[in-house]
Design an enzyme around this catalytic site. Structure first.
Site, PDB file in Angstrom:
ATOM      1  N   GLU A  71      19.131  16.913  -1.613  1.00 27.83           N
ATOM      2  CA  GLU A  71      19.369  15.530  -1.989  1.00 27.83           C
ATOM      3  C   GLU A  71      18.707  15.291  -3.353  1.00 27.83           C
ATOM      4  O   GLU A  71      17.484  15.273  -3.467  1.00 27.83           O
ATOM      5  CB  GLU A  71      18.796  14.577  -0.948  1.00 27.83           C
ATOM      6  CG  GLU A  71      19.126  13.129  -1.223  1.00 27.83           C
ATOM      7  CD  GLU A  71      18.584  12.193  -0.163  1.00 27.83           C
ATOM      8  OE1 GLU A  71      19.267  11.203   0.143  1.00 27.83           O
ATOM      9  OE2 GLU A  71      17.474  12.450   0.354  1.00 27.83           O
ATOM     10  N   GLY A  92       0.817  -1.205   0.000  1.00 31.85           N
ATOM     11  CA  GLY A  92       0.000   0.000   0.000  1.00 31.85           C
ATOM     12  C   GLY A  92       0.848   1.251   0.000  1.00 31.85           C
ATOM     13  O   GLY A  92       2.085   1.201  -0.001  1.00 31.85           O
ATOM     14  N   ASP A  93       0.170   2.400   0.021  1.00 32.30           N
ATOM     15  CA  ASP A  93       0.885   3.672   0.027  1.00 32.30           C
ATOM     16  C   ASP A  93       0.883   4.277   1.432  1.00 32.30           C
ATOM     17  O   ASP A  93       0.367   3.686   2.388  1.00 32.30           O
ATOM     18  CB  ASP A  93       0.284   4.633  -1.001  1.00 32.30           C
ATOM     19  CG  ASP A  93      -1.190   4.926  -0.760  1.00 32.30           C
ATOM     20  OD1 ASP A  93      -1.714   4.608   0.334  1.00 32.30           O
ATOM     21  OD2 ASP A  93      -1.834   5.489  -1.671  1.00 32.30           O
ATOM     22  N   GLY A  94       1.447   5.475   1.530  1.00 33.28           N
ATOM     23  CA  GLY A  94       1.540   6.136   2.819  1.00 33.28           C
ATOM     24  C   GLY A  94       0.199   6.440   3.461  1.00 33.28           C
ATOM     25  O   GLY A  94      -0.053   6.047   4.610  1.00 33.28           O
ATOM     26  N   PRO A  95      -0.702   7.131   2.735  1.00 35.45           N
ATOM     27  CA  PRO A  95      -1.998   7.444   3.343  1.00 35.45           C
ATOM     28  C   PRO A  95      -2.814   6.207   3.705  1.00 35.45           C
ATOM     29  O   PRO A  95      -3.473   6.172   4.748  1.00 35.45           O
ATOM     30  CB  PRO A  95      -2.698   8.269   2.249  1.00 35.45           C
ATOM     31  CG  PRO A  95      -1.585   8.864   1.443  1.00 35.45           C
ATOM     32  CD  PRO A  95      -0.511   7.824   1.436  1.00 35.45           C
ATOM     33  N   GLY A  96      -2.783   5.184   2.848  1.00 33.94           N
ATOM     34  CA  GLY A  96      -3.631   4.020   3.071  1.00 33.94           C
ATOM     35  C   GLY A  96      -3.119   3.071   4.144  1.00 33.94           C
ATOM     36  O   GLY A  96      -3.913   2.483   4.892  1.00 33.94           O
ATOM     37  N   VAL A  97      -1.793   2.899   4.233  1.00 32.58           N
ATOM     38  CA  VAL A  97      -1.221   1.929   5.165  1.00 32.58           C
ATOM     39  C   VAL A  97      -0.225   2.579   6.128  1.00 32.58           C
ATOM     40  O   VAL A  97      -0.219   2.286   7.323  1.00 32.58           O
ATOM     41  CB  VAL A  97      -0.540   0.769   4.406  1.00 32.58           C
ATOM     42  CG1 VAL A  97       0.121  -0.207   5.373  1.00 32.58           C
ATOM     43  CG2 VAL A  97      -1.551   0.037   3.530  1.00 32.58           C
ATOM     44  N   GLY A  98       0.612   3.457   5.606  1.00 28.69           N
ATOM     45  CA  GLY A  98       1.627   4.076   6.453  1.00 28.69           C
ATOM     46  C   GLY A  98       1.051   4.859   7.613  1.00 28.69           C
ATOM     47  O   GLY A  98       1.519   4.741   8.760  1.00 28.69           O
ATOM     48  N   GLU A 128      15.748   6.369   9.359  1.00 19.82           N
ATOM     49  CA  GLU A 128      16.940   6.605   8.530  1.00 19.82           C
ATOM     50  C   GLU A 128      16.455   7.386   7.328  1.00 19.82           C
ATOM     51  O   GLU A 128      15.697   6.877   6.503  1.00 19.82           O
ATOM     52  CB  GLU A 128      17.585   5.279   8.131  1.00 19.82           C
ATOM     53  CG  GLU A 128      18.959   5.452   7.506  1.00 19.82           C
ATOM     54  CD  GLU A 128      18.922   5.425   5.999  1.00 19.82           C
ATOM     55  OE1 GLU A 128      18.962   6.521   5.392  1.00 19.82           O
ATOM     56  OE2 GLU A 128      18.840   4.330   5.435  1.00 19.82           O
ATOM     57  N   CYS A 176      20.892   6.831  -0.342  1.00 24.67           N
ATOM     58  CA  CYS A 176      20.830   7.921   0.639  1.00 24.67           C
ATOM     59  C   CYS A 176      22.209   8.319   1.147  1.00 24.67           C
ATOM     60  O   CYS A 176      22.431   9.472   1.516  1.00 24.67           O
ATOM     61  CB  CYS A 176      19.923   7.538   1.802  1.00 24.67           C
ATOM     62  SG  CYS A 176      20.306   5.927   2.516  1.00 24.67           S
TER      63      CYS A 176
END
Length: 478
Positions: A378, A201-207, A245, A279
């Protein structure tokens, strides 16, 4: 075409709560190469419940039992190396040699290190008449990025398993295939139900549901500073541990000695690896100001030897991961030109002959000053900036003039001088002459994060410390 419409929850592959999906784009072809289910808060609740139910028994296992499982995972992982490498090439454009080599090998190295650490880790310590115990923190959420998708899963999952935690993994929606196979590896190796769970999933849905969930004790995140701040904010009301991180803009200080030209070339190759999407990449090369022209010439020669193209072939560099990433890198290259940096090689647009795919020219800027955008932001693409310094004190000042502090690099024949310079760089890890060590901690200062992974330090992230006073009381009459 890959099709992954189930999640791994409670030891079973189960249908998600909704029928929503997202499509994965192959960055080399710009074509859809797979469909993956998109998770929701309901899926998070189910996975957290499974992890919570499994925690009591898994946290009570012995070191020997956990070692047996880790070694079973190692055997199964080795069997799936080819599948994992192919997935990495398809989902994020890693060249076949990199995907089947260092990307896959890193995970094996981290797994071997986890076993070694676990064999020798002191979970208890007696202090006089007291006992200090390190105990598993509980249910952990793990959110991982797309650039080194397998290894960044490994440095979270293996220490968590080794310390007796249970977990829910959300891989990046841009590179979910390798995470899917990783879950298959753990299932085949016999990880007990509920100990490891996977939700795509993505950030809004699962994160966000993971970060906010009151039954999650710890969240480990690798990704952007912006997302890291959002996760910390969302997690704050539940006072869970947050280990992060984040980004980097790492300095690479080249000392003024006979190895200078070779060290420039090595720095270019290191920067361009994984299409610059690392990174800790040495993105700011610091050279003696009087040798700027020499550095630029050596960098141009090295960059122009880097082959770019179809990652399934014999090339050194594939595409960046997505159209959005391509556009970001192109805009920052143009910004460097507009702000007056000297374009040594590369520049905007795709490499010649590559009209399809998110390919970026290996780009080098010289005569960069540390106030330029390309020296401060970055870029996360194959773009190297070369800055001049007057003396070592000046080099250190430039190196530390950044909001980041993930990594640093020093190259030179005088080891004593290199050591002295490394001690003064404000970063979580500093490599002298390409030094590398699986056992050493990895993490950042300042906006590069607040936790440590790799080696024994990675275990500590998943442990709580308990003091038991009066554990072995002394005889007051003796």
């Amino acid at each position: 075409m890959r099709d992954h419409r189930k999640f791994y929850i409670g030891g079973q592959w189960v249908a998600p709560a909704t029928a929503q999906t997202f499509e994965v784009v192959n960055p080399a072809t710009e074509q859809i190469c797979g469909t993956v289910a998109a998770g929701s808060a309901q899926d998070v609740d189910r996975a957290v419940a499974a992890a919570r139910a499994a925690f009591g028994s898994w946290s009570a296992t012995t070191v020997a039992e956990r070692l047996t499982l880790l070694r079973a995972i190692a055997a199964e992982y080795d069997r799936r190396r080819g599948d994992l490498a192919a997935a990495l090439t398809e989902e994020m454009g890693a060249p076949a040699a990199l995907a089947g080599g260092f990307q896959v090998d890193l995970v094996a190295g981290h797994l071997d290190t986890a076993c070694t650490v676990l064999e020798n880790f002191a979970f208890t310590e007696e202090l006089g008449g007291s006992m200090v115990a390190k105990e598993p923190i509980g249910v952990c959420a793990m959110i991982t990025p797309w650039n080194w998708p397998l290894s960044l899963i490994a440095v979270k999952v293996f220490p968590a398993l080794a310390t007796g935690c249970t977990m829910i993994l959300k891989p990046s929606e841009k590179s979910p295939f390798s995470g899917q196979i990783f879950a298959e590896v753990l299932a085949a190796a016999g990880v007990p139900p509920g100990v490891f769970n996977l939700i795509h999933g993505d950030g809004p849905g699962v994160g966000v549901p993971l970060s906010a969930h009151p039954d999650i004790d710890m969240i480990s995140f690798t990704g952007s500073v912006r997302a890291g701040i959002d996760i910390a904010r969302t997690a704050a009301p539940t006072v869970k541990r947050v280990s992060q991180e984040l980004g980097g803009k790492s300095p690479n200080i080249l000392l003024d000695d006979a190895d200078f030209a070779d060290n420039v070339a090595k720095g270019v190759v290191s920067m361009m690896g994984n299409s610059g999407q690392t990174c800790s990449a040495p993105s700011r090369m610091l050279v003696p100001a009087g040798r700027m022209s020499e550095a630029a010439a050596a960098a141009r020669a090295a960059a122009e030897q880097i082959t770019v193209g179809d990652p399934t072939g014999e090339v050194a560099m594939g595409p960046v991961v997505s159209g959005a990433q391509f556009d970001k890198v192109q805009a920052l290259i143009q910004k460097g030109i507009d702000e007056g940096a000297t374009l040594v090689t590369g520049g905007t647009g795709r490499p010649e002959g590559l009209d399809v795919g998110f390919y970026v020219k290996p780009t080098v800027f010289a005569d960069v000053t540390n106030d330029m955008t390309v020296a401060r932001e970055e870029i996360f693409g194959p773009v190297l900036t070369i800055l001049g310094y007057d003396d070592i004190d000046h080099a250190i000042a430039i190196a530390n003039d950044t909001e980041y502090g993930l990594a640093g690099f020093v190259a030179g024949a005088d080891l004593d001088q290199a050591r002295a310079v490394a001690r003064r760089i404000r970063a979580g890890s500093v490599s002298i002459n390409d030094g590398f060590d699986f056992a050493c901690p990895f993490g950042g200062y300042r906006k590069s994060g607040n936790g440590r992974e790799w080696g024994a330090s990675g275990f500590d992230e998943y442990l709580e410390t308990k003091a038991i006073l009066g554990y072995a009381p002394t005889d007051a009459s003796s």
